[in-house]
Each structure stands twice: as C-alpha cells, then as structure tokens.
Scaffold this motif. Structure first.
Motif, PDB file in Angstrom:
ATOM      1  N   THR A  16       0.813  -1.219   0.000  1.00 58.56           N
ATOM      2  CA  THR A  16       0.000   0.000   0.000  1.00 58.56           C
ATOM      3  C   THR A  16       0.845   1.266   0.000  1.00 58.56           C
ATOM      4  N   ALA A  17       2.044   1.207   0.565  1.00 55.04           N
ATOM      5  CA  ALA A  17       2.874   2.410   0.660  1.00 55.04           C
ATOM      6  C   ALA A  17       3.347   2.900  -0.698  1.00 55.04           C
ATOM      7  N   GLU A  18       3.350   2.016  -1.686  1.00 53.85           N
ATOM      8  CA  GLU A  18       3.884   2.368  -3.002  1.00 53.85           C
ATOM      9  C   GLU A  18       2.817   2.815  -3.989  1.00 53.85           C
ATOM     10  N   SER A  19       1.551   2.786  -3.587  1.00 56.49           N
ATOM     11  CA  SER A  19       0.471   3.088  -4.526  1.00 56.49           C
ATOM     12  C   SER A  19      -0.544   4.034  -3.889  1.00 56.49           C
ATOM     13  N   GLY A  20      -1.390   4.584  -4.733  1.00 62.11           N
ATOM     14  CA  GLY A  20      -2.432   5.482  -4.280  1.00 62.11           C
ATOM     15  C   GLY A  20      -3.634   5.396  -5.194  1.00 62.11           C
ATOM     16  N   PRO A  21      -4.639   6.233  -4.971  1.00 58.14           N
ATOM     17  CA  PRO A  21      -5.861   6.193  -5.789  1.00 58.14           C
ATOM     18  C   PRO A  21      -5.614   6.314  -7.284  1.00 58.14           C
ATOM     19  N   ARG A  22      -4.578   7.059  -7.682  1.00 58.12           N
ATOM     20  CA  ARG A  22      -4.310   7.204  -9.116  1.00 58.12           C
ATOM     21  C   ARG A  22      -3.980   5.869  -9.772  1.00 58.12           C
ATOM     22  N   SER A  23      -3.386   4.959  -9.022  1.00 55.61           N
ATOM     23  CA  SER A  23      -3.016   3.656  -9.577  1.00 55.61           C
ATOM     24  C   SER A  23      -4.238   2.814  -9.900  1.00 55.61           C
ATOM     25  N   LEU A  24      -5.394   3.212  -9.346  1.00 52.46           N
ATOM     26  CA  LEU A  24      -6.612   2.436  -9.566  1.00 52.46           C
ATOM     27  C   LEU A  24      -7.039   2.479 -11.028  1.00 52.46           C
ATOM     28  N   LEU A  25      -6.678   3.529 -11.750  1.00 47.13           N
ATOM     29  CA  LEU A  25      -7.020   3.624 -13.167  1.00 47.13           C
ATOM     30  C   LEU A  25      -6.381   2.483 -13.959  1.00 47.13           C
ATOM     31  N   GLY A  26      -5.109   2.213 -13.699  1.00 44.19           N
ATOM     32  CA  GLY A  26      -4.437   1.120 -14.386  1.00 44.19           C
ATOM     33  C   GLY A  26      -5.059  -0.222 -14.062  1.00 44.19           C
ATOM     34  N   VAL A  27      -5.464  -0.399 -12.809  1.00 45.84           N
ATOM     35  CA  VAL A  27      -6.132  -1.643 -12.404  1.00 45.84           C
ATOM     36  C   VAL A  27      -7.420  -1.821 -13.193  1.00 45.84           C
ATOM     37  N   GLY A  28      -8.202  -0.742 -13.305  1.00 41.65           N
ATOM     38  CA  GLY A  28      -9.454  -0.810 -14.044  1.00 41.65           C
ATOM     39  C   GLY A  28      -9.265  -1.112 -15.514  1.00 41.65           C
ATOM     40  N   VAL A  29      -8.254  -0.505 -16.113  1.00 39.56           N
ATOM     41  CA  VAL A  29      -7.981  -0.738 -17.540  1.00 39.56           C
ATOM     42  C   VAL A  29      -7.621  -2.200 -17.791  1.00 39.56           C
ATOM     43  N   VAL A  30      -6.814  -2.771 -16.923  1.00 44.67           N
ATOM     44  CA  VAL A  30      -6.396  -4.164 -17.100  1.00 44.67           C
ATOM     45  C   VAL A  30      -7.556  -5.127 -16.878  1.00 44.67           C
ATOM     46  N   ALA A  31      -8.419  -4.825 -15.906  1.00 47.61           N
ATOM     47  CA  ALA A  31      -9.512  -5.741 -15.575  1.00 47.61           C
ATOM     48  C   ALA A  31     -10.721  -5.591 -16.492  1.00 47.61           C
ATOM     49  N   ALA A  32     -10.884  -4.447 -17.133  1.00 48.59           N
ATOM     50  CA  ALA A  32     -12.088  -4.142 -17.908  1.00 48.59           C
ATOM     51  C   ALA A  32     -12.432  -5.164 -18.990  1.00 48.59           C
ATOM     52  N   PRO A  33     -11.461  -5.755 -19.702  1.00 48.83           N
ATOM     53  CA  PRO A  33     -11.825  -6.700 -20.774  1.00 48.83           C
ATOM     54  C   PRO A  33     -12.675  -7.880 -20.325  1.00 48.83           C
ATOM     55  N   VAL A  34     -12.656  -8.243 -19.058  1.00 53.67           N
ATOM     56  CA  VAL A  34     -13.470  -9.388 -18.625  1.00 53.67           C
ATOM     57  C   VAL A  34     -14.956  -9.068 -18.674  1.00 53.67           C
ATOM     58  N   ALA A  35     -15.303  -7.795 -18.855  1.00 52.58           N
ATOM     59  CA  ALA A  35     -16.714  -7.444 -19.021  1.00 52.58           C
ATOM     60  C   ALA A  35     -17.300  -8.088 -20.268  1.00 52.58           C
ATOM     61  N   PHE A  36     -16.436  -8.466 -21.221  1.00 55.81           N
ATOM     62  CA  PHE A  36     -16.895  -9.032 -22.486  1.00 55.81           C
ATOM     63  C   PHE A  36     -16.791 -10.551 -22.511  1.00 55.81           C
ATOM     64  N   LEU A  91     -23.489  -9.042 -22.030  1.00 54.24           N
ATOM     65  CA  LEU A  91     -22.563  -8.335 -21.154  1.00 54.24           C
ATOM     66  C   LEU A  91     -22.840  -8.587 -19.670  1.00 54.24           C
ATOM     67  N   ALA A  92     -24.015  -9.129 -19.378  1.00 58.13           N
ATOM     68  CA  ALA A  92     -24.404  -9.294 -17.979  1.00 58.13           C
ATOM     69  C   ALA A  92     -23.425 -10.138 -17.160  1.00 58.13           C
ATOM     70  N   PRO A  93     -22.950 -11.297 -17.663  1.00 65.30           N
ATOM     71  CA  PRO A  93     -22.064 -12.121 -16.826  1.00 65.30           C
ATOM     72  C   PRO A  93     -20.772 -11.407 -16.427  1.00 65.30           C
ATOM     73  N   GLY A  94     -20.076 -10.821 -17.407  1.00 66.91           N
ATOM     74  CA  GLY A  94     -18.821 -10.150 -17.103  1.00 66.91           C
ATOM     75  C   GLY A  94     -19.005  -8.944 -16.207  1.00 66.91           C
ATOM     76  N   LEU A  95     -20.019  -8.146 -16.487  1.00 68.56           N
ATOM     77  CA  LEU A  95     -20.285  -6.968 -15.655  1.00 68.56           C
ATOM     78  C   LEU A  95     -20.673  -7.376 -14.242  1.00 68.56           C
ATOM     79  N   ALA A  96     -21.421  -8.471 -14.131  1.00 64.82           N
ATOM     80  CA  ALA A  96     -21.824  -8.943 -12.802  1.00 64.82           C
ATOM     81  C   ALA A  96     -20.618  -9.397 -11.989  1.00 64.82           C
ATOM     82  N   VAL A  97     -19.685 -10.083 -12.640  1.00 60.16           N
ATOM     83  CA  VAL A  97     -18.476 -10.534 -11.947  1.00 60.16           C
ATOM     84  C   VAL A  97     -17.664  -9.344 -11.459  1.00 60.16           C
ATOM     85  N   LEU A  98     -17.492  -8.331 -12.316  1.00 57.92           N
ATOM     86  CA  LEU A  98     -16.741  -7.136 -11.918  1.00 57.92           C
ATOM     87  C   LEU A  98     -17.457  -6.388 -10.805  1.00 57.92           C
TER      88      LEU A  98
END
Length: 267
Positions: free
Chosen positions: A186-206, A212-219
C-alpha cells in the motif's frame, strides 16, 4: 534488463501463485509498485485454473462418465495446487479476528496467532465449500450445450481477474495499520493507480459477449467485496494487512463465480 511491466507481471505471478517464474528482488520491487500487475496475473492464473473445466469440454464423451461432483473436488484441489494456500491463511486469520471481542489492537493480535479458532475454521469451510459449489455449477454449465463450455472457462478467468482487481483496489485505496506485507504494497500506490487496475480488468466485461451481464456482474461483485473488505479493515483493524488482501482475493473469487453463473443463466 527485463522491461518493468514484464518484471512486475513475473513478480505478481511469483507472489500470487506457484507458477515457476522464479523470484528476484527486481521483480518484487516492480510488482509492489505496479498494482495493475495483480489483475494482469489473474489472466494467466485464471487460464490455468480453468484447465479442469476445459478438459471436460474437450473430451465430452469420455468426460461424461466422471461425476460433476468429482470434477468439482478436483477443481478445488487443482486451484490450490496452482495458487498455494497462503491466501487461505488470511481467510482463517480474519475469521478468527471477526469473532473476537475487543478493539482493533486485540484483533490484530489475533491475526498474528497461528492457531485456528472456531471463527477461522468456519470462514475456511464457507470459502472452500462455496468454491466447490461454484465449480459444480460450472461443470454442469459446461455440459448443458456445445457453446457453454467456452462460457464456463471464461467465467473462471473473469472471476480470477476480478478477484485480483478487488485485491489491487485495496492496495490502491488502503492504508496499512502496521509494518508488514500490507504496508509493503500500500505504501507504493495510491488512488491514481486504480485507473491502471481498471484498464487491465475491464476486458473481462466481455467474457459473455454478446451478452454483457455475466462479465459486468463478476466485476460488480468484486467491487462490492473490495468495498466491504476495505470498510471492515478500516473499522475493525485500523487498516489493510496482508491477511486482508489474501482474504479479499479468496472471497471475491467465490462470490464472482456464483454471481457470474447466475447472471449467465438469467441472460
């Protein structure tokens, strides 16, 4: 020199699984400075975890003789062969801390106790049984129709990526109450790093495209688990710890698998 993103991914795989990628200080440092590497590793780990389901799909005639319950047990065993049981230790510790009477300091003391109490045993049982039940649902889903095995495999990958994204969310938004694994991340990251997390995880929505319901529901399920874990850790422990991160991963995976199957059957 290994590029930083690749080093971070290797570090994440080495930390989050038993995949033989080797361990080095450079990979660890790159990993703990890159929360997005956590869900990125989820794609690799999820693909490995889905192998028992994929095997059922690849040989349906012969696999039909294997009971779904047996495949579910094998899935659980295979999962912890790939990932190890370190995160389950976090589930047990948080289960004990959740039922203890006292303040945050007392709960943190319980986290350090290696003995497993009733709360920890109950938490472990719920998580493992929940995982086995989810695997049983996935196997039955894979056997329903020719196109559904792909959906079942996809849900395993999606749930793993989403669970890792939930863990990374705590890394980005949480503060550690004491020195340890939690503070190292946690000491090395902050809220700004959350954008990268979202970008990497977003493809599972498809994962269920065109649905789209299954992937969006999982996220969404992973987001709820992350929010609940962050609130509980702050209110009951005074901050995020390694045990909180591990337990979040395990709970988000189980919840994501169940929610994903439900969303798939309703879509």
């Amino acid at each position: 020199m290994t590029p930083a993103p690749l080093a971070a991914l290797r570090g994440a795989l080495g930390f989050l699984s038993r995949v033989p990628v080797g361990h080095s200080e450079a990979n660890w440092e790159a990993f703990r400075r890159t929360p997005a590497a956590i869900p990125a590793a989820g794609y690799v780990i999820g693909a490995l975890l889905a192998l028992p389901i994929a095997a059922i799909a690849a040989a349906p005639a012969r696999a039909a003789a294997v009971p779904s319950e047996t495949v579910a047990v094998l899935f659980v065993a295979w999962l912890y062969t790939v990932t190890g049981i370190t995160h389950l230790d976090g589930v047990a510790d948080l289960g004990d801390a959740a039922v203890v009477h006292g303040d945050a300091e007392r709960r943190r003391e319980v986290l350090k106790d290696s003995a497993v109490g009733v709360g920890g045993a109950l938490a472990l049982g719920v998580v493992v049984l929940g995982l086995a039940a989810a695997a049983l649902l996935l196997v039955d889903l894979a056997r329903l129709a020719p196109n559904l095995p792909v959906a079942a495999v996809g849900l395993v990958v999606a749930a793993e990526v989403a669970a890792k994204a939930a863990t990374a969310t705590l890394v980005c938004l949480g503060d550690a109450a004491h020195e340890g694994l939690g503070s190292a991340l946690t000491a090395e990251s902050g809220p700004r790093s959350l954008l990268g997390v979202g970008v990497v995880a977003a493809p599972v929505a498809f994962v269920g495209w065109p649905a789209l319901a299954p992937g969006l529901a999982v996220l969404a399920a992973a987001g709820v688990v992350a929010a609940a874990a962050l609130w509980w850790a702050r209110a009951r422990l005074g901050g995020v710890s390694g045990d909180v991160l591990g337990a979040t991963n395990e709970v988000a995976r189980v919840v994501g698998l169940h929610v994903g199957v439900i969303a798939w059957t309703l879509s």
